[in-house]
Every structure is written in C-alpha cells, then in structure tokens.
Design a protein around this motif. Structure first.
Motif, PDB file in Angstrom:
ATOM      1  N   ALA A  89     -18.903  39.232 -14.256  1.00  0.00           N
ATOM      2  CA  ALA A  89     -20.107  39.447 -13.449  1.00  0.00           C
ATOM      3  C   ALA A  89     -19.856  39.107 -11.986  1.00  0.00           C
ATOM      4  O   ALA A  89     -20.248  39.864 -11.077  1.00  0.00           O
ATOM      5  CB  ALA A  89     -21.257  38.604 -13.999  1.00  0.00           C
ATOM      6  N   LEU A  90     -19.204  37.974 -11.728  1.00  0.00           N
ATOM      7  CA  LEU A  90     -18.924  37.606 -10.342  1.00  0.00           C
ATOM      8  C   LEU A  90     -17.964  38.601  -9.703  1.00  0.00           C
ATOM      9  O   LEU A  90     -18.098  38.943  -8.513  1.00  0.00           O
ATOM     10  CB  LEU A  90     -18.350  36.193 -10.288  1.00  0.00           C
ATOM     11  N   GLY A  91     -17.004  39.095 -10.491  1.00  0.00           N
ATOM     12  CA  GLY A  91     -16.069  40.082  -9.960  1.00  0.00           C
ATOM     13  C   GLY A  91     -16.760  41.387  -9.588  1.00  0.00           C
ATOM     14  O   GLY A  91     -16.411  42.021  -8.576  1.00  0.00           O
ATOM     15  N   VAL A  92     -17.745  41.804 -10.391  1.00  0.00           N
ATOM     16  CA  VAL A  92     -18.503  43.010 -10.068  1.00  0.00           C
ATOM     17  C   VAL A  92     -19.245  42.830  -8.747  1.00  0.00           C
ATOM     18  O   VAL A  92     -19.262  43.734  -7.880  1.00  0.00           O
ATOM     19  CB  VAL A  92     -19.478  43.352 -11.211  1.00  0.00           C
ATOM     20  N   LEU A  93     -19.828  41.677  -8.547  1.00  0.00           N
ATOM     21  CA  LEU A  93     -20.552  41.414  -7.301  1.00  0.00           C
ATOM     22  C   LEU A  93     -19.599  41.325  -6.119  1.00  0.00           C
ATOM     23  O   LEU A  93     -19.918  41.801  -5.014  1.00  0.00           O
ATOM     24  CB  LEU A  93     -21.361  40.122  -7.432  1.00  0.00           C
ATOM     25  N   LEU A  94     -18.432  40.745  -6.318  1.00  0.00           N
ATOM     26  CA  LEU A  94     -17.444  40.671  -5.241  1.00  0.00           C
ATOM     27  C   LEU A  94     -16.926  42.065  -4.872  1.00  0.00           C
ATOM     28  O   LEU A  94     -16.833  42.426  -3.685  1.00  0.00           O
ATOM     29  CB  LEU A  94     -16.269  39.773  -5.662  1.00  0.00           C
ATOM     30  N   ALA A  95     -16.594  42.848  -5.906  1.00  0.00           N
ATOM     31  CA  ALA A  95     -16.024  44.169  -5.650  1.00  0.00           C
ATOM     32  C   ALA A  95     -17.035  45.108  -5.005  1.00  0.00           C
ATOM     33  O   ALA A  95     -16.648  46.045  -4.288  1.00  0.00           O
ATOM     34  CB  ALA A  95     -15.498  44.767  -6.954  1.00  0.00           C
ATOM     35  N   SER A  96     -18.321  44.860  -5.252  1.00  0.00           N
ATOM     36  CA  SER A  96     -19.357  45.714  -4.645  1.00  0.00           C
ATOM     37  C   SER A  96     -19.869  45.144  -3.330  1.00  0.00           C
ATOM     38  O   SER A  96     -20.830  45.672  -2.755  1.00  0.00           O
ATOM     39  CB  SER A  96     -20.522  45.878  -5.630  1.00  0.00           C
ATOM     40  N   GLY A  97     -19.220  44.077  -2.816  1.00  0.00           N
ATOM     41  CA  GLY A  97     -19.555  43.527  -1.502  1.00  0.00           C
ATOM     42  C   GLY A  97     -20.837  42.727  -1.442  1.00  0.00           C
ATOM     43  O   GLY A  97     -21.403  42.572  -0.357  1.00  0.00           O
ATOM     44  N   GLN A  98     -21.308  42.186  -2.542  1.00  0.00           N
ATOM     45  CA  GLN A  98     -22.566  41.435  -2.549  1.00  0.00           C
ATOM     46  C   GLN A  98     -22.363  39.927  -2.427  1.00  0.00           C
ATOM     47  O   GLN A  98     -23.338  39.180  -2.359  1.00  0.00           O
ATOM     48  CB  GLN A  98     -23.345  41.734  -3.833  1.00  0.00           C
ATOM     49  N   VAL A  99     -21.114  39.470  -2.392  1.00  0.00           N
ATOM     50  CA  VAL A  99     -20.819  38.036  -2.261  1.00  0.00           C
ATOM     51  C   VAL A  99     -19.891  37.860  -1.063  1.00  0.00           C
ATOM     52  O   VAL A  99     -18.769  38.356  -1.068  1.00  0.00           O
ATOM     53  CB  VAL A  99     -20.164  37.468  -3.532  1.00  0.00           C
ATOM     54  N   ALA A 100     -20.380  37.167  -0.049  1.00  0.00           N
ATOM     55  CA  ALA A 100     -19.581  36.876   1.139  1.00  0.00           C
ATOM     56  C   ALA A 100     -20.124  35.602   1.763  1.00  0.00           C
ATOM     57  O   ALA A 100     -21.293  35.235   1.580  1.00  0.00           O
ATOM     58  CB  ALA A 100     -19.632  38.024   2.143  1.00  0.00           C
ATOM     59  N   ASP A 101     -19.251  34.876   2.493  1.00  0.00           N
ATOM     60  CA  ASP A 101     -19.709  33.640   3.137  1.00  0.00           C
ATOM     61  C   ASP A 101     -20.525  33.970   4.382  1.00  0.00           C
ATOM     62  O   ASP A 101     -20.785  35.149   4.701  1.00  0.00           O
ATOM     63  CB  ASP A 101     -18.520  32.733   3.468  1.00  0.00           C
ATOM     64  N   GLN A 102     -20.931  32.957   5.115  1.00  0.00           N
ATOM     65  CA  GLN A 102     -21.807  33.146   6.255  1.00  0.00           C
ATOM     66  C   GLN A 102     -21.129  33.886   7.405  1.00  0.00           C
ATOM     67  O   GLN A 102     -21.801  34.419   8.294  1.00  0.00           O
ATOM     68  CB  GLN A 102     -22.338  31.789   6.740  1.00  0.00           C
ATOM     69  N   GLN A 103     -19.815  33.928   7.416  1.00  0.00           N
ATOM     70  CA  GLN A 103     -19.080  34.684   8.434  1.00  0.00           C
ATOM     71  C   GLN A 103     -18.780  36.106   7.974  1.00  0.00           C
ATOM     72  O   GLN A 103     -18.123  36.874   8.692  1.00  0.00           O
ATOM     73  CB  GLN A 103     -17.751  33.983   8.785  1.00  0.00           C
ATOM     74  N   GLY A 104     -19.262  36.456   6.782  1.00  0.00           N
ATOM     75  CA  GLY A 104     -19.046  37.801   6.282  1.00  0.00           C
ATOM     76  C   GLY A 104     -17.722  38.001   5.582  1.00  0.00           C
ATOM     77  O   GLY A 104     -17.353  39.134   5.270  1.00  0.00           O
TER      78      GLY A 104
END
Length: 508
Positions: free
Chosen positions: A86-101
């Motif tokens: 699940a976390l990998g799906v969110l990472l690969a779709s660009g939905q998880v990033a830190d405050q600097q993007g």
C-alpha cells in the motif's frame, strides 16, 4: 515517480528472509498484478490494499499496477505484505513526499503489517521472529509494525521499532507531519522460583548426583529402574537446579513458541516439555505442509523429558539423533527447507523390562528374556550412544525413613558456580565441547590416559562415547573447582556409561 522499492520479510519456519517489494504504476487499462510466487494470502492483498487506500482518503491510481516480490523463487504468504504494498502504491503514484517535495528515503526501513479494509493495521504474526532476523542482518534498520506486535518486536535489544496504528499514520510519518513513536517493549515475566524442590526426593544418592552433573554441564541423562522408584520425580525437579535464561535466549524461545500461538508474556524460566509417549515424529521434530516447530524446538534452551522412552515410536526417537548433535533440525519441503533451533537437554526415563519389575528386590519379573531384549532394542544403540549419563535407580526399602534430601537451592549454587567456570574458560557448557575444545580443556594425566585406553579397548567404545565421557569428567572437575582431570574424576565419569562396571547392574 512511477516506481517504489521497499523492504519486508517472508517467514519460512523461523527464518524471516529479506524480501524486496517493488511497485510500478504505469499507463494502461486499470489492473493490479502481484508476481513473485505469492500465496493466497498475498494475492488477496489487492482488495485489502485498494479499500485501505481509499478509506484513508488517498487516491487509488487508475493505471496498471505491478507488484513484484523478490526473490521470485521464495514462497510468500500471509498478509504482512499489505503495508509495504500500500505504501509503495502511494509512493509510486506521487502521493507521499516530505515538506520539500522529495520522496522519503526508505532504504533502512522494514515494513510488515496486514491492513484491514479501513486502513487500520492488524498485528503481525511472528513479530519476534522477524525482529530477531532483522537485528542479525541489519541492526541499523527501522521496523514499522502495528502495536502490540511492535511492542513484541521492541524486546529485541538495539533494534528501533516504530508502532503504527493505520496506513494514514505511516504516510504522515514519511511526510514529516507526525513522526511515529518508538514502541515500548512488552513487559517481562521474571522467572519464578520453582515449586518442586529436590529435597522431596529421599535416598537415590547416585541419581541425585547424576542430576546435578547433568544440570552443571548441560548433559543428557537416562534414568532406568522399576516403576515408582522416582525417575519422573527427579526429572521434574531439574528446572529448580538451572539458572534463568539470558534475555537473548528467552527471546529465541519466545520466537519459536510464537509460531504456534500469540505470546502474551515472556519468561526467563527455561522451558520444560514432556510430550506423551504416543507423540508422532512430526509432533517431536516438527513438520506439516507449512512447517511448524515440534517439541524439540519448543524445548530450545530448556529440557525435553521423555518418560517411558521405549514406548515412543522408534522412528520418532531416531529422528532425535541429529538434533542432539547439531542443536537444530532442518525440515525439507518441495518449496524449500526451513531450520528450527533445537538446542535442548534430553532427560529420559524407562523401566528395566516391559512389566517393570526386573531387578526389584521383592517383585518377580515375568518377562521372557526375548521380550526383555525386544523392549530394550526399541531404543537403538546410536541413540543410547548420544546420551551422556546413564544411571540405574534401585528400590530402597527404608526410603521413607531416610532424611530429606539436600534442597535445590544448595545444589543450584554449585551448579551455577560450575557453569560460570565453563563460560569463563570456553564460552559455553561442557556438553557442547568439540574435539578441539576437549583437547584443550579436558586433558588427562598419565594414569587417566591409561585408564581411558583400557576402558575403550574393553568395551569397544566409539569415538563419540569416549568424547562424552571426557565431557562428563570435565563437568565433575568443574563441580569440584578442579582444572586438572585426574584418574578419580575419569573413573566417576566412566561409571555413568551404560556398558561400564556400574551400569552392568542396569542390565544393558
């Protein structure tokens, strides 16, 4: 980004092998494929992951999602891969990033957890086995699990474990919005004082001495004698002579037990397992389609007591031979082999004959000689050869008038002192001394060498039997705080072999 790589673990037996979870989100018709030899529990993760992502308020990508669990030849099962997928799906779709993007660095994270449809994390089974494997492979890794599984994993020293309640909390952690808190270790249950004391045993001085030697050196012991003479009574009091486990030993024991049932408390008391003589070979050594540990692994760092030894299935007894030498058992299946620890102390008891009255001063044995021979032949010579101490218990007519025996607390003091000498000298117990260790720490004087050579020639001992006599002699020396092994100590050790002078009385 369209590709994410995370780390998890696949459990096969007690081995938690590294698995690289690769998620690719690409263009094309909506699809969700999981490859890499997934089991039914992993294939079903597609529906759980989809619902968890949507119910946590995230967008589920509309493209083609491919999940690869590498290595591809390693079977994977269970829902513990839900969280990294699940976390990998969110990472690969660009939905998880830190405050600097920037995408977070997950190279040192190990994720394991099953997701409910609401996105809540379900506690991971065998969390302790996973944590121990991570500690051995990469002590700097950070493990993320659901609580209370995270509290179990946090028992492993030096390992950083983060407790998460849901997929949303894990995402906020990697977005630098709300860091996850380190899990507090679960509470230990301190080993209680054993309720059974050696003082309850009246008489049987030789058997009590053998029990003390077995406790001091970690030796295996076989007691033989008529029914009711005290064999089981002595064996049940052996735990009262042993020191508590170290924290690492207790964690290994808890990890093995955790494969069969959830652990709610952890004890420093050595395990004591006493299976019924009707136990099958799989029950003793482990097995099954999905291998599970047997009694010898559940007795790891503790005692395996086999009462009525000849009544056990012969194949089950023969399967103990290798674990007694190696301290582990390997179960081979078509999907691969798994290894369970099995460093146990074997204590066994048996009658002298099928009716039990052979050698009794007042009861007459009615067993024909051929039946007695068949009864004793149920325990093979190679297995007998692997038992360090053999002692025959005799019926003492005035046992009820004998004074109470020495209490366990006094005997345990001598046992602990002898064990400390062994650990300081060679880093382990005498029962584990190899050939090089015996040559260095169990040297005999000239008279001892002469006696040993004559005894080996007289009884035709194997090299294994000779080495076991030297290990027992080394333990007898440690109980007397003697670094030198003289002929008297060797003579005492020889008396505990089944074919030595004293053991001839046992009828072997």
């Amino acid at each position: 980004m369209s590709l994410a790589v995370l780390a998890s673990r696949a459990l096969f037996g007690l081995q938690a092998r590294p698995v690289q979870v690769e998620i690719h989100v690409g263009n094309g018709l909506p699809a969700f494929a999981v490859v890499g030899l997934p089991g039914a529990g992993v294939r079903e993760s597609r529906d759980r992951v989809r619902s968890a992502i949507l119910n946590c308020g995230f967008d589920f990508p509309a493209g083609r999602i491919t999940v690869n669990l590498a290595p591809a030849d390693l079977p994977k099962d269970s829902g513990r891969f839900d969280l990294p997928i699940a976390l990998g799906v969110l990472l690969a779709s660009g939905q998880v990033a830190d405050q600097q993007g920037h995408s977070p660095d997950l190279r040192h994270y190990v994720l394991a957890g099953e997701l409910s449809l609401t996105g809540t994390l379900v506690p991971t089974e065998s969390a302790l086995a996973i944590a121990l494997a991570v500690m051995r492979d990469d002590p700097a890794a950070i493990v993320i699990m659901a609580s209370p599984a995270a509290q179990v994993a946090a028992l492993v020293p030096g390992l950083r474990v983060l407790a998460a309640g849901s997929l949303d909390e894990v995402v906020r952690h990697f977005r630098d919005e709300q860091p996850l808190q380190a899990a507090s270790p679960a509470a230990w249950r301190i080993a209680e004082e054993p309720s059974l004391c050696l003082a309850d045993v009246r008489g049987q001085a030789l058997a009590r001495r053998a029990l003390e030697v077995a406790a001091a050196g970690g030796h295996s012991l076989l007691m033989s004698g008529p029914p009711g003479v005290g064999k089981s009574m002595l064996a049940q009091r052996l735990p009262s002579l042993l020191p508590p486990l170290t924290h690492l030993q207790a964690l290994e024991v808890a990890a093995v037990h955790g494969l069969l049932q959830p652990q709610h408390s952890w004890s420093l008391a050595p395990p004591f397992r006493a299976p019924h003589h009707g136990a099958s070979r799989s029950a003793l050594v482990g097995g099954g389609v999905h291998p599970r540990p047997g009694e010898i692994s559940l007795a790891h760092h503790g005692i395996l007591f086999l009462d009525e030894l000849p009544e056990f299935d012969r194949r089950a007894l023969e399967s103990l031979r290798e674990p007694l030498e190696t301290g582990a058992v390997t179960i081979a299946r078509a999907a691969g082999s798994c290894r369970f620890p099995a460093h146990f102390q074997l204590i066994a008891a048996m009658n002298s004959c099928p009716c039990g009255w052979l050698g009794h001063p007042r009861r007459q044995c009615l067993c024909p000689q051929d039946r007695v021979a068949r009864y004793r032949a149920r325990v093979s010579g190679p297995l007998m050869d692997r038992i360090d101490l053999h002692v025959s218990l005799v019926v003492e007519s005035a046992w009820h008038e004998a004074p109470a025996g020495e209490p366990s607390a006094s005997v345990r003091e001598r046992v602990l002192a002898a064990r400390q000498r062994q650990l300081a000298r060679q880093g382990g117990l005498n029962a584990d001394l190899d050939v090089a260790g015996l040559a260095q720490h169990a040297r005999l004087d000239a008279d001892g060498e002469t006696l040993l050579a004559r005894t080996v020639e007289m009884w035709g001992w194997s090299a294994r039997a000779t080495q076991r006599v030297l290990r027992v002699a080394r333990t007898l020396g440690d109980l007397q705080a003697s670094e030198a092994l003289d002929v008297a100590l060797l003579a005492q050790a020889i008396q505990f072999r089944p074919d030595s002078g004293a053991a001839v009385k046992m009828g072997f």
